[in-house]
Design an enzyme around this catalytic site. Structure first.
Site, mmCIF file in Angstrom:
data_model
loop_
_atom_site.group_PDB
_atom_site.id
_atom_site.type_symbol
_atom_site.label_atom_id
_atom_site.label_comp_id
_atom_site.label_asym_id
_atom_site.label_seq_id
_atom_site.Cartn_x
_atom_site.Cartn_y
_atom_site.Cartn_z
ATOM 1 N N HIS A 36 0.885 -1.170 0.000
ATOM 2 C CA HIS A 36 0.000 0.000 0.000
ATOM 3 C C HIS A 36 0.920 1.217 0.000
ATOM 4 C CE1 HIS A 36 -2.383 -3.000 2.311
ATOM 5 N NE2 HIS A 36 -3.422 -2.468 1.706
ATOM 6 N N ASP A 92 2.365 1.948 3.313
ATOM 7 C CA ASP A 92 3.343 1.008 3.884
ATOM 8 C C ASP A 92 4.756 1.493 3.589
ATOM 9 O OD1 ASP A 92 1.163 -0.670 4.374
ATOM 10 O OD2 ASP A 92 1.470 -1.796 2.515
ATOM 11 N N GLU A 110 -10.433 -7.142 -5.085
ATOM 12 C CA GLU A 110 -10.266 -8.182 -4.069
ATOM 13 C C GLU A 110 -11.516 -8.245 -3.193
ATOM 14 O OE1 GLU A 110 -6.565 -8.037 -1.825
ATOM 15 O OE2 GLU A 110 -7.615 -8.904 -0.115
ATOM 16 N N GLU A 150 -8.574 -13.833 -2.155
ATOM 17 C CA GLU A 150 -7.851 -14.134 -0.905
ATOM 18 C C GLU A 150 -8.520 -15.308 -0.189
ATOM 19 O OE1 GLU A 150 -6.560 -11.050 1.923
ATOM 20 O OE2 GLU A 150 -7.206 -12.426 3.513
ATOM 21 N N ASP A 197 -4.262 -13.837 -2.996
ATOM 22 C CA ASP A 197 -3.658 -13.540 -1.700
ATOM 23 C C ASP A 197 -3.627 -14.853 -0.927
ATOM 24 O OD1 ASP A 197 -3.099 -10.968 -2.275
ATOM 25 O OD2 ASP A 197 -4.335 -10.068 -0.703
ATOM 26 N N ASP A 216 -10.563 -12.256 10.178
ATOM 27 C CA ASP A 216 -9.538 -12.286 9.142
ATOM 28 C C ASP A 216 -8.174 -12.453 9.818
ATOM 29 O OD1 ASP A 216 -8.579 -12.021 6.576
ATOM 30 O OD2 ASP A 216 -8.701 -9.836 6.538
ATOM 31 N N ASP A 258 -0.362 -12.568 1.846
ATOM 32 C CA ASP A 258 -1.041 -11.569 2.685
ATOM 33 C C ASP A 258 -1.267 -12.214 4.050
ATOM 34 O OD1 ASP A 258 -2.421 -9.535 3.747
ATOM 35 O OD2 ASP A 258 -3.991 -9.449 2.234
#
Ligand code: XLS
Ligand code: CA
Ligand code: CA
Length: 438
Positions: free
Chosen positions: A103, A106, A234, A270, A298, A309, A341
């Site tokens: 991101h 990040d 996603e 994901e 992911d 999650d 991830d």
């Protein structure tokens, strides 16, 4: 010699094969080993998720940081971001992965103002460029963090305030510029807070139209700057909002079709989001693939006893085998890859735990690849499935599929032929067969 953040790892992590007792070696992932026509590295296209691996500090709902990361020590935000990036590229090369994902927030700290954040991002993109060139590590995908800042509490592009929509657009513009500058092969849109808590204060139809406008702007902007990477959506059903608009693959595909966006996007599936949506990982992969829209993955897992999650590293060979069956059948992920991830547990406080976690995930997928490849080569499942549908290949079945008969003709057929005969689905036998291969 630049400072080393992982001095105990001489790297790159070696392949030592199945019998190895070395916890810092691969047992199955052998980068250059050919499986079918491609090497393992080409099949799997592993990526490290910057936010978990480099940024996480072990914080959870009940307590603060539990890991001390040497790369987070510098007090100046840009110095800290640079130290973190040095550590990141040392980690990528010592582990032996070709890709990473981030991101915007990040890799670069938010500034005092929007312009300040953009400036920081520019500085860090330049820095990343140098490290990518030095190491050969590439960017699988970039994205924007449109959920961390409190201004996005009621959503970014689905916010009831158009001013917030504008801020989100401006931020994505910069994140796309960064992704382009770093040769990113994809750009991901995860829904973040694009959903709602309650219909008491929400115009759902309006918010969906806003979201579609946002995506159209993204498509137009990519075109205008010459970004040729794949756009990925996603899906996730909930968390942080109670209801997220991109609930699952089928919902996201329907949304893309409704708003004339389907040609511009594929899906980033994901594993943990699949199970949160009460689907299996392989279900989500299969739905995306059946539509020709499986773009990237992911690679993680949830915990069946915890309903959130948890983003754990994938270790379940059944799951990786079933995933690789779908991926091999569609001949790979194209520009996509397998992005970890996932984060280590709060108690896994040492930098070396990051190596153990990724080695485990890479081996689990390499093993899944090998097993899936054998199952496909032997037609172990496909011959059964083909046979199960064989009645559609000729006679009345072929006519049904070709659109040559309707209800009236089929009524006549039944009156003539009588009741169909039931056949076993042989699920237990097939489960045993899967176990044989694993
Ligand atoms: C959060 C998502 C997020 C996306 C990227 O649950 O998994 O990390 O992958 O924004
Ligand atoms: Ca994700
Ligand atoms: Ca997740």
């Amino acid at each position: 010699m630049p400072k080393s953040y992982f001095p105990e790892i001489k790297g790159p992590i070696p392949f030592e094969g199945k019998g190895s007792k070395n916890p810092l070696a691969f047992r199955y992932y052998n980068k250059d080993q050919k499986v079918g026509g491609k090497t393992m590295a080409e099949h799997l296209r592993f990526a490290v998720a910057y936010w978990h691996t480099m940024m996480a500090d072990g914080t959870d709902m009940f307590g603060g940081a539990s890991y001390d990361r040497a790369w987070h020590a510098p007090s100046d935000p840009i110095d800290r971001a640079k130290a973190t990036m040095d550590a990141a590229f040392e980690f990528f090369t010592k582990l032996g992965v070709d890709y990473y994902c981030f991101h915007d927030r990040d890799i670069a700290p938010a500034g005092e103002s929007f312009a300040g954040s953009c400036k920081n991002l520019e500085i860090m993109v330049d820095y990343a460029k140098g490290l990518q060139k030095q190491t050969g590590v590439k960017l699988l995908w970039g994205t924007a963090n449109l959920f961390g800042h409190r201004i996005f509490t009621a959503g970014a592009s689905t916010n009831p305030d158009a001013h917030v929509f504008a801020l989100a657009a401006a931020q994505v513009k910069n994140a796309m510029d960064a992704t382009l500058a770093l040769g990113g092969e994809n750009y991901v849109f995860w829904g973040g807070r694009e959903g709602y808590e309650s219909l008491l204060n929400t115009d759902l139809k309006h918010e969906q139209e806003q979201l579609a406008r946002f995506f159209h702007m993204a498509v137009d902007y990519a075109k205008s700057i010459g970004f040729k990477g794949q756009f990925l959506i996603e899906p996730k059903p909930c968390e942080p909002t109670k209801h997220q608009y991109d609930t699952d693959t089928a919902t996201a595909l329907a949304f893309l079709r409704q708003f004339d966006l389907i040609d511009h996007f594929k899906i980033n599936v994901e594993a943990n989001h699949a199970t949160l949506a009460k689907h299996t990982f392989e279900h989500e992969l299969t739905v995306a693939s059946a539509a020709g829209k499986l773009g990237s993955v992911d690679a993680n897992r949830g915990d069946l006893l915890l309903g959130w999650d948890t983003d754990q590293f994938p270790t379940d060979i059944y799951s990786t085998t079933l995933a690789m069956l779908v991926i091999l059948k569609q001949n790979g992920l194209g520009s996509g890859g397998l992005n970890f991830d996932a984060h280590v547990r709060r108690s896994s406080i040492d930098p070396v735990d990051l190596f153990h976690a990724h080695i485990g995930g890479m081996d689990a997928f390499a093993r899944g690849l090998l097993v899936a490849h054998r199952i496909i080569e032997d037609k172990a499942l496909s011959s059964f499935i083909d046979e199960r549908y064989v009645s559609y290949k000729s006679g009345i079945g072929a006519k049904i599929m070709a659109g040559q008969v309707g209800f009236a003709e089929l009524e006549k057929y039944i009156l003539e032929k009588g009741m169909p005969v039931m056949r076993s689905g042989r699920l237990e036998m097939l489960e045993n067969l899967l176990n044989d291969y694993i």
